[in-house]
Motif scaffolding. Structure first.
Motif, mmCIF file in Angstrom:
data_model
loop_
_atom_site.group_PDB
_atom_site.id
_atom_site.type_symbol
_atom_site.label_atom_id
_atom_site.label_comp_id
_atom_site.label_asym_id
_atom_site.label_seq_id
_atom_site.Cartn_x
_atom_site.Cartn_y
_atom_site.Cartn_z
ATOM 1 N N SER A 160 0.599 -1.201 0.734
ATOM 2 C CA SER A 160 -0.024 -0.286 0.108
ATOM 3 C C SER A 160 0.831 0.918 -0.208
ATOM 4 C CB SER A 160 -0.875 0.206 1.436
ATOM 5 O OG SER A 160 -0.108 0.126 2.491
ATOM 6 N N THR A 161 0.288 2.340 -0.745
ATOM 7 C CA THR A 161 1.101 3.592 -0.972
ATOM 8 C C THR A 161 0.842 4.130 0.636
ATOM 9 O OG1 THR A 161 -0.805 4.673 -1.309
ATOM 10 C CG2 THR A 161 0.855 3.834 -3.441
ATOM 11 N N THR A 162 1.942 5.007 0.807
ATOM 12 C CA THR A 162 2.028 6.033 2.090
ATOM 13 C C THR A 162 1.454 7.203 1.998
ATOM 14 O OG1 THR A 162 4.655 4.939 2.914
ATOM 15 C CG2 THR A 162 3.553 6.153 4.513
ATOM 16 N N ARG A 163 0.920 7.766 3.175
ATOM 17 C CA ARG A 163 0.287 8.739 3.186
ATOM 18 C C ARG A 163 0.332 9.403 4.401
ATOM 19 N NH1 ARG A 163 -6.301 7.542 1.851
ATOM 20 N NH2 ARG A 163 -5.931 6.810 -0.677
ATOM 21 N N ALA A 182 -6.022 27.274 3.065
ATOM 22 C CA ALA A 182 -7.086 27.135 3.874
ATOM 23 C C ALA A 182 -7.851 26.641 4.280
ATOM 24 C CB ALA A 182 -8.108 26.388 2.286
ATOM 25 N N GLY A 183 -6.643 25.223 5.343
ATOM 26 C CA GLY A 183 -7.017 24.707 6.337
ATOM 27 C C GLY A 183 -7.609 23.533 5.570
ATOM 28 N N LYS A 184 -7.380 23.342 4.822
ATOM 29 C CA LYS A 184 -8.062 22.072 4.072
ATOM 30 C C LYS A 184 -7.477 20.706 4.971
ATOM 31 C CE LYS A 184 -12.074 23.458 1.048
ATOM 32 N NZ LYS A 184 -13.106 22.114 0.740
ATOM 33 N N LYS A 185 -7.897 19.420 4.826
ATOM 34 C CA LYS A 185 -6.895 18.400 5.322
ATOM 35 C C LYS A 185 -6.011 18.102 3.751
ATOM 36 C CE LYS A 185 -6.823 14.278 8.457
ATOM 37 N NZ LYS A 185 -7.965 13.688 9.231
ATOM 38 N N LEU A 186 -5.173 17.271 3.731
ATOM 39 C CA LEU A 186 -4.972 17.080 2.394
ATOM 40 C C LEU A 186 -3.831 15.696 2.628
ATOM 41 C CD1 LEU A 186 -2.758 20.115 0.810
ATOM 42 C CD2 LEU A 186 -5.313 19.272 0.559
ATOM 43 N N TYR A 187 -3.823 15.401 1.759
ATOM 44 C CA TYR A 187 -3.045 13.357 1.765
ATOM 45 C C TYR A 187 -1.617 13.462 1.170
ATOM 46 C CZ TYR A 187 -6.285 10.538 4.587
ATOM 47 O OH TYR A 187 -6.814 9.609 4.958
ATOM 48 N N ALA A 188 -0.301 13.334 1.162
ATOM 49 C CA ALA A 188 0.103 13.081 0.454
ATOM 50 C C ALA A 188 0.862 11.724 0.335
ATOM 51 C CB ALA A 188 1.409 14.598 0.703
ATOM 52 N N GLY A 216 10.359 8.134 -1.064
ATOM 53 C CA GLY A 216 10.231 9.612 -0.459
ATOM 54 C C GLY A 216 9.216 9.859 -1.046
ATOM 55 N N ARG A 217 9.411 10.209 -2.492
ATOM 56 C CA ARG A 217 9.037 12.006 -3.032
ATOM 57 C C ARG A 217 7.649 12.118 -3.350
ATOM 58 N NH1 ARG A 217 12.999 10.139 -7.347
ATOM 59 N NH2 ARG A 217 11.431 8.578 -8.498
ATOM 60 N N PHE A 218 6.824 12.731 -3.282
ATOM 61 C CA PHE A 218 5.739 13.240 -2.889
ATOM 62 C C PHE A 218 5.250 12.575 -4.318
ATOM 63 C CE2 PHE A 218 6.236 16.911 -0.318
ATOM 64 C CZ PHE A 218 5.991 16.195 0.665
ATOM 65 N N LYS A 219 4.300 12.293 -4.964
ATOM 66 C CA LYS A 219 4.109 11.325 -6.438
ATOM 67 C C LYS A 219 2.380 12.424 -5.931
ATOM 68 C CE LYS A 219 2.062 7.051 -6.498
ATOM 69 N NZ LYS A 219 1.822 5.464 -6.771
ATOM 70 N N ASP A 220 1.857 12.445 -5.573
ATOM 71 C CA ASP A 220 -0.030 12.988 -5.638
ATOM 72 C C ASP A 220 -0.258 14.021 -4.207
ATOM 73 O OD1 ASP A 220 -2.250 13.779 -7.178
ATOM 74 O OD2 ASP A 220 -2.676 12.097 -6.206
ATOM 75 N N ILE A 221 -0.624 14.983 -4.539
ATOM 76 C CA ILE A 221 -1.334 15.720 -3.501
ATOM 77 C C ILE A 221 -2.924 15.877 -3.263
ATOM 78 C CG2 ILE A 221 -1.330 17.591 -2.098
ATOM 79 C CD1 ILE A 221 1.846 18.216 -2.844
#
Length: 52
Positions: A3-6, A13-19, A25-30
């Protein structure tokens, strides 16, 4: 399949994000938590697929 690590963050704006990160360990998608959560709910697990 592993499974991918999030990791969670907050936008300006204060919204919760998943990276979503790749194996290095590089960002693939936010993506926003709201969008990611909706996609997770839509997806069927292996157990749910084999019931019918």
């Amino acid at each position: 399949m592993a499974s991918t690590t999030r990791t969670t963050h907050r936008s300006t704006a204060g919204k919760k994000l998943y990276a979503v990160r790749d194996k290095q360990g590089r960002f693939k998608d936010i993506q926003t938590y709201e969008r990611a959560h909706r996609a997770d709910l839509k997806k069927k697990s292996k157990g749910e697929k084999t019931k019918h």
